[in-house]
Design an enzyme around this catalytic site. Structure first.
Site, PDB file in Angstrom:
ATOM      1  N   GLN A   9       2.673   5.112   3.372  1.00  0.00           N
ATOM      2  CA  GLN A   9       1.623   5.345   2.563  1.00  0.00           C
ATOM      3  C   GLN A   9       1.609   6.588   2.129  1.00  0.00           C
ATOM      4  O   GLN A   9       2.606   7.418   2.568  1.00  0.00           O
ATOM      5  CB  GLN A   9       0.301   5.299   3.860  1.00  0.00           C
ATOM      6  CG  GLN A   9      -0.981   5.213   3.223  1.00  0.00           C
ATOM      7  CD  GLN A   9      -2.063   4.709   4.476  1.00  0.00           C
ATOM      8  OE1 GLN A   9      -1.627   3.827   5.330  1.00  0.00           O
ATOM      9  NE2 GLN A   9      -3.421   5.129   4.394  1.00  0.00           N
ATOM     10  N   SER A  94       7.116   3.031   7.849  1.00  0.00           N
ATOM     11  CA  SER A  94       5.757   2.703   8.683  1.00  0.00           C
ATOM     12  C   SER A  94       5.155   1.159   7.957  1.00  0.00           C
ATOM     13  O   SER A  94       5.981   0.117   8.114  1.00  0.00           O
ATOM     14  CB  SER A  94       4.852   3.660   8.120  1.00  0.00           C
ATOM     15  OG  SER A  94       3.423   3.623   9.179  1.00  0.00           O
ATOM     16  N   LEU A  95       4.258   1.053   7.167  1.00  0.00           N
ATOM     17  CA  LEU A  95       3.694  -0.050   6.560  1.00  0.00           C
ATOM     18  C   LEU A  95       5.009  -0.696   5.772  1.00  0.00           C
ATOM     19  O   LEU A  95       4.864  -1.991   5.453  1.00  0.00           O
ATOM     20  CB  LEU A  95       2.532  -0.032   5.664  1.00  0.00           C
ATOM     21  CG  LEU A  95       2.799   0.696   4.381  1.00  0.00           C
ATOM     22  CD1 LEU A  95       2.847  -0.464   3.189  1.00  0.00           C
ATOM     23  CD2 LEU A  95       1.555   1.310   4.056  1.00  0.00           C
ATOM     24  N   ARG A 119      -4.317  -4.139   9.802  1.00  0.00           N
ATOM     25  CA  ARG A 119      -3.349  -2.983  10.250  1.00  0.00           C
ATOM     26  C   ARG A 119      -4.487  -1.793   9.782  1.00  0.00           C
ATOM     27  O   ARG A 119      -4.680  -0.816  10.590  1.00  0.00           O
ATOM     28  CB  ARG A 119      -2.173  -3.057   9.947  1.00  0.00           C
ATOM     29  CG  ARG A 119      -1.419  -1.800  10.514  1.00  0.00           C
ATOM     30  CD  ARG A 119       0.168  -1.911  10.030  1.00  0.00           C
ATOM     31  NE  ARG A 119       1.087  -1.134  10.583  1.00  0.00           N
ATOM     32  CZ  ARG A 119       1.349   0.151   9.869  1.00  0.00           C
ATOM     33  NH1 ARG A 119       0.909   0.380   8.727  1.00  0.00           N
ATOM     34  NH2 ARG A 119       2.270   0.996  10.464  1.00  0.00           N
ATOM     35  N   HIS A 203       0.299   6.726  14.116  1.00  0.00           N
ATOM     36  CA  HIS A 203       1.743   6.992  14.925  1.00  0.00           C
ATOM     37  C   HIS A 203       1.300   8.235  15.936  1.00  0.00           C
ATOM     38  O   HIS A 203       2.413   8.781  16.060  1.00  0.00           O
ATOM     39  CB  HIS A 203       2.896   7.341  13.944  1.00  0.00           C
ATOM     40  CG  HIS A 203       3.094   6.336  12.867  1.00  0.00           C
ATOM     41  ND1 HIS A 203       3.430   4.993  13.272  1.00  0.00           N
ATOM     42  CD2 HIS A 203       2.934   6.291  11.696  1.00  0.00           C
ATOM     43  CE1 HIS A 203       3.573   4.421  12.215  1.00  0.00           C
ATOM     44  NE2 HIS A 203       3.238   4.949  11.176  1.00  0.00           N
ATOM     45  N   GLN A 252       5.234   0.264  17.018  1.00  0.00           N
ATOM     46  CA  GLN A 252       5.099   1.049  15.702  1.00  0.00           C
ATOM     47  C   GLN A 252       3.814   1.720  15.468  1.00  0.00           C
ATOM     48  O   GLN A 252       3.926   2.742  14.840  1.00  0.00           O
ATOM     49  CB  GLN A 252       5.717   0.309  14.563  1.00  0.00           C
ATOM     50  CG  GLN A 252       6.006   1.068  13.571  1.00  0.00           C
ATOM     51  CD  GLN A 252       5.365   0.340  12.220  1.00  0.00           C
ATOM     52  OE1 GLN A 252       4.097   0.143  12.099  1.00  0.00           O
ATOM     53  NE2 GLN A 252       6.269  -0.047  11.030  1.00  0.00           N
TER      54      GLN A 252
END
Length: 312
Positions: A9, A94-95, A119, A203, A252
């Site tokens: 992101q 991440s994503l 998500r 996170h 995660q």
């Protein structure tokens, strides 16, 4: 050895994918499939905005994934390059880990889009707007960032969310704690602290409701066998077992993105060339973390794809 990596992101911008879609049927098919899977005109938001709609977490996550997979599909269909033949490892920030798994065959494109939409929605819903925050620490290594987070917490959540490279660490947690961290940077020998324009504290333990939602979603849509080993965010280590990936994707959501360690681990595993598909965010982090002697290529445009196809 070569790793293909996928951005997270913050790499989104209005206009993304427009040139690819105009030039390639393969890219258009990706964007159409994602729109159909989500039941929304995401590609229109990607190419025309408005910016605040694209920045919404539930839109940004599938958009960034769709853009990277479109680049990959053009490379495959028009460049004749198959990921499994050219990649020794995949990884994503991440994503981007979902994008990497989609690229490696663990999830279909439609399922990846739906998982990332959920998500984004569940991460947004986990913490009421205004209660959480994130900040980037510039000129901070992991030790300085950890000490600062501990000093700023004062009974609230304040933790390292992203260990990006030796000069950039991101903190996440309660808004008050993150604001205290920014105010304390100089005392901890850190150059700057910058509040990030994000809608939720990603996170960190405050994301537990989103982790629970993803556990349920991944139980219903589990990853399948994948063709290229993954370096996982949570462990900074190789994963090949779909069941383990399923668990790590849940962890995660609240866990640290260990990107600096992942870059070093990939180099230690023999990777000399990194290819970032769909962004130019990870490349500088990789060279700062694992060495300027590495070959790092960012691939976004048709010209980039054509150049990469010749090199591969």
């Amino acid at each position: 050895m070569r790793a293909f990596v996928f951005p997270g992101q913050g790499s989104q911008k209005v206009g993304m994918g427009a040139e690819l879609a105009a030039a390639s049927t393969a890219a258009r098919e990706v964007f159409e499939e994602v729109d159909d899977a989500l039941g929304q005109k995401l590609f229109q938001i990607m190419t025309q905005g408005p910016d605040d709609a694209l920045t919404l977490t539930e839109n940004a996550q599938p958009a960034i994934m769709a853009h990277a997979i479109a680049v990959l599909r053009v490379l495959q269909k028009e460049g004749g390059i198959q990921l499994a033949d050219k990649a020794d490892f995949v990884a994503g920030h991440s994503l981007g880990e979902y994008t990497a798994l989609c690229a490696a065959g663990a999830f279909s494109l439609a399922d990846t889009a739906r998982l990332l939409k959920l998500r984004g929605q569940s991460m947004q819903a986990a913490v009421p707007v205004g209660e959480g925050a994130m900040c980037a620490l510039l000129g901070a290594d992991i030790d300085k960032a950890t000490a600062l987070a501990e000093a700023a917490a004062q009974g609230e959540v304040c933790t390292v969310a992203n260990d990006n490279d030796p000069t950039q660490v991101v903190l996440s947690g309660h808004k008050g704690a993150i604001e205290r961290a920014v105010a304390l940077v100089k005392e901890h020998g850190i150059k700057r602290g910058v509040l990030l324009p994000v809608s939720a504290p990603f996170h960190c333990p405050l994301m537990q409701p989103a982790a629970d939602a993803m556990a349920q979603a991944l139980a219903a849509t589990p990853p399948q066998a994948f063709r290229v080993p993954l370096f996982a965010n949570v462990t900074a280590a190789i994963v090949t077992d779909p069941a383990q990936v399923q668990q790590l994707l849940v962890e995660q959501v609240t866990g640290r993105v260990r990107w600096r360690e992942s870059a070093i681990a990939m180099k230690d595993a023999g990777v000399e060339a990194f290819v970032e598909l769909g962004g130019k965010v990870l490349a500088p982090m990789i060279t700062r973390s694992a060495g300027a002697d590495l070959s790092v290529t960012s691939v976004i445009t048709m010209a980039d794809i054509e150049a990469l196809a010749k090199d591969l």
